[in-house]
Enzyme design. Structure first.
Site, PDB file in Angstrom:
ATOM      1  N   PRO A 121      17.336  33.380  21.214  1.00  0.00           N
ATOM      2  CA  PRO A 121      15.938  33.815  21.344  1.00  0.00           C
ATOM      3  C   PRO A 121      15.174  34.067  20.040  1.00  0.00           C
ATOM      4  CG  PRO A 121      17.389  35.656  21.737  1.00  0.00           C
ATOM      5  CD  PRO A 121      18.278  34.449  21.531  1.00  0.00           C
ATOM      6  N   CYS A 122      14.936  33.017  19.288  1.00  0.00           N
ATOM      7  CA  CYS A 122      14.169  33.186  18.050  1.00  0.00           C
ATOM      8  C   CYS A 122      12.721  33.566  18.340  1.00  0.00           C
ATOM      9  CB  CYS A 122      14.261  31.947  17.169  1.00  0.00           C
ATOM     10  SG  CYS A 122      13.755  30.428  17.967  1.00  0.00           S
TER      11      CYS A 122
END
Length: 155
Positions: A121-122
């Site tokens: 989850p950047c």
């Protein structure tokens, strides 16, 4: 020769392409498929989990992942996976978690090279002043994903 599998999934933030080998997910990208899709049980599992995520029913992914990258990038991507659903962290905070407090720019570059969007989850990393900064999929997608995780939008 290693078998390559690919699936695609239309989502509220655009088409996702899921690339895998027999053992792990290699990439989830906002691109068009490069060839006719040859699905596998693993790419179908990834599609199912992504659909659950977009429906607000999944907060954690349970998939074998094998993103290709340097040891530093691997460390950055592992740190991304520790950010809880619905929360954000600054690039500086991510660098601290990694034990590399002066590597803020390098962390940003590693996040930008993340080959497994959403699952790693950047999109949960923001500027230190709370602004939305940098996302390979585009800031509109980043804002939408964060709003989804805060329960502000539905797919």
């Amino acid at each position: 020769m290693t078998q390559h599998y690919q699936s695609w999934l239309d989502t509220p933030v655009g088409r996702l392409v899921i690339d895998a080998n027999a053992q792990a997910i290699l990439a989830v990208t906002f691109t068009e498929p490069q060839s006719a899709a040859t699905e596998s049980a693993l790419t179908r599992q990834a599609k199912a989990q992504l659909l659950e995520y977009f429906a607000g029913q999944r907060q954690h992914f349970d998939l074998p992942l094998a993103p290709a990258g340097t040891p530093f990038r691997q460390s950055a991507w592992q740190a991304l996976c520790t950010i809880p659903y619905g929360q954000t962290r600054s690039y500086g905070e991510q660098a601290e978690v990694m034990g590399k407090p002066t590597a803020v720019r390098a962390v940003g570059a590693a996040n930008g090279a993340n080959p497994i969007a959403i699952v790693i989850p950047c999109h949960r990393v923001i500027g230190k002043n709370g602004s939305l900064t940098g996302y390979a999929g585009g800031l509109d997608r980043k804002a939408w994903l964060l709003a989804l995780e805060r329960g502000e939008v539905r797919a």
